[in-house]
Enzyme design. Structure first.
Site, short mmCIF file in Angstrom:
data_model
loop_
_atom_site.label_atom_id
_atom_site.label_comp_id
_atom_site.label_asym_id
_atom_site.label_seq_id
_atom_site.Cartn_x
_atom_site.Cartn_y
_atom_site.Cartn_z
N GLU A 269 3.98 -0.75 5.86
CA GLU A 269 3.89 -0.16 7.20
C GLU A 269 3.49 1.31 7.17
O GLU A 269 4.08 2.12 6.46
CB GLU A 269 5.23 -0.30 7.93
CG GLU A 269 5.15 0.15 9.39
CD GLU A 269 6.38 -0.23 10.18
OE1 GLU A 269 6.26 -0.49 11.38
OE2 GLU A 269 7.49 -0.28 9.59
N PRO B 16 0.80 -1.23 0.00
CA PRO B 16 0.00 0.00 0.00
C PRO B 16 0.83 1.27 0.00
O PRO B 16 0.32 2.34 -0.37
CB PRO B 16 -0.83 -0.12 1.28
CG PRO B 16 -0.09 -1.06 2.15
CD PRO B 16 0.57 -2.02 1.22
N LYS C 24 5.79 -5.48 13.89
CA LYS C 24 6.85 -6.32 14.47
C LYS C 24 6.35 -7.74 14.44
O LYS C 24 5.36 -8.08 15.09
CB LYS C 24 7.18 -5.89 15.91
CG LYS C 24 8.13 -4.72 16.01
CD LYS C 24 9.51 -5.06 15.48
CE LYS C 24 10.46 -3.87 15.60
NZ LYS C 24 11.76 -4.17 14.98
N SER D 6 4.03 2.28 -1.68
CA SER D 6 5.17 2.23 -2.60
C SER D 6 5.50 3.66 -3.01
O SER D 6 4.61 4.50 -3.12
CB SER D 6 4.83 1.41 -3.85
OG SER D 6 4.42 0.10 -3.48
#
Length: 340
Positions: free
Chosen positions: A222, A204, A239, A206
């Site tokens: 992220e 999502p 994580k 880039s």
């Protein structure tokens, strides 16, 4: 800025490939997920540029007044900016690529792509489209050489040092990273490399950034920070990672192993607490909430464990204040952040 003449739906990289400016940014949602990926943004026609080692000049130039597209800045915040925010030892390690700690740019042409409705909004100073050219096909050249800034032995030595600090109670966790770098056998086209990256690892978030003769490419699932115009703040640290498997049964096992991993949950919990603490520096007391704790999201190549933390920014703070309060992201550093 004036609304630009409308154009029919085209995938963002296809339009970006036709722009040959020395400065361009494409923020591309190459994958849509349950938590993000609806919009992509493309900007070109450089108007202003800030290259700095701290946030001061950006703070002076960013305004929240008026429509968002009137004051949209694009660029990157480099890890070295941490030295301007905290009393830290200056990182004097030689850089592979010499770039300012921060480069932020404002452009005269801007598009927003809505992947859900398949519509494009555009704005420019004139209301017209920029000069668009055809993009030739480029082969990805072979890699000539590839190396790291650490040997395996030096890397393991640093790992043991971190483990000693954990046993001593100085650290909960640290993110030890290695840099890998090399050369292509012939000149590479940065945008073609970006398109190749998105095809093998869609995400999502880039990004392709062209700054003169340098291309920066990335693809990440992220979310560091999302701050809305009315002060709602969201962060989604990751994580915990396990690989995707070609076999459906093995892929399910990999998913479940991550979902039940005490080690990964412990890491994720520490980063969640760290980000709660960072958000508390600018958010209204009592507004910070943890949602979707230890959520597993499956991507093309990996399963990830993430938690979502939200808060309400206090009115006296600017969005950039919240960025500075949370920078660098805890998932990049470890905990406690300053020691890590």
């Amino acid at each position: 800025m004036k609304p630009m003449q409308s154009i029919p739906w085209i995938n963002p990289p296809e339009l970006a490939a036709r722009i040959h400016d020395d400065f361009m940014v494409l923020l591309y949602s190459s994958a849509q997920t349950c938590y993000s990926g609806r919009y992509s943004y493309l900007a070109c026609g450089l108007e202003d540029i800030i290259e700095s080692s701290d946030f001061s000049t950006l703070s002076e130039n960013v305004s929240e007044a008026g429509p968002w597209h009137e004051n949209a800045w694009f660029g990157y915040l480099g890890y070295g900016l941490k030295n301007s925010l905290e009393q830290l030892t200056e990182d004097n390690q030689p850089s592979i690529i010499t770039l300012p700690d921060m480069t932020m740019m404002r452009f005269s042409y801007l598009w927003r792509f809505d992947h859900e409705t398949k519509t494009i909004e555009g704005w420019s100073k004139s209301g017209n489209l920029p000069d668009l050219q055809q993009h030739g096909a480029y082969d990805i050249p072979a890699i000539k050489n590839f190396t790291s800034n650490m040997t395996n032995a030096s890397y393991q030595e640093k790992v043991h040092h971190i483990i000693s600090d954990i046993h001593a109670g100085d650290l909960y966790q640290a993110n030890l990273t290695r840099k890998f770098h090399g050369e292509f056998a012939s000149t590479a086209d940065g945008f073609s490399l970006f398109q190749r990256l998105c095809s093998i690892s869609p995400a999502p978030y880039s990004a392709y950034i062209r700054i003169r003769d340098i291309s920066i490419i990335s693809s990440s699932p992220e979310l560091f920070l999302r701050i809305t115009h009315d002060g709602n703040v969201t962060t989604r640290p990751i994580k915990g990672t396990s690989p995707r498997m070609a076999d459906t049964t093995e892929d399910k096992k990999s998913y479940e192993k991550l979902a039940t991993s005490d080690k990964d949950k412990a890491e994720n919990l520490m980063i969640t607490d760290l980000m709660r603490n960072d958000l508390a520096r600018t958010c209204t007391p009592g507004s910070i909430q943890v949602q979707d704790m230890f959520a597993i999201t499956s991507h093309s190549n990996v399963h990830h464990m993430a938690s979502t933390i939200t808060g309400r920014q206090q009115p006296e703070y600017h969005a950039l204040d919240t960025v500075k309060a949370c920078f660098p992201p805890g998932s990049m550093t470890g905990a406690p952040k300053i020691k890590a």
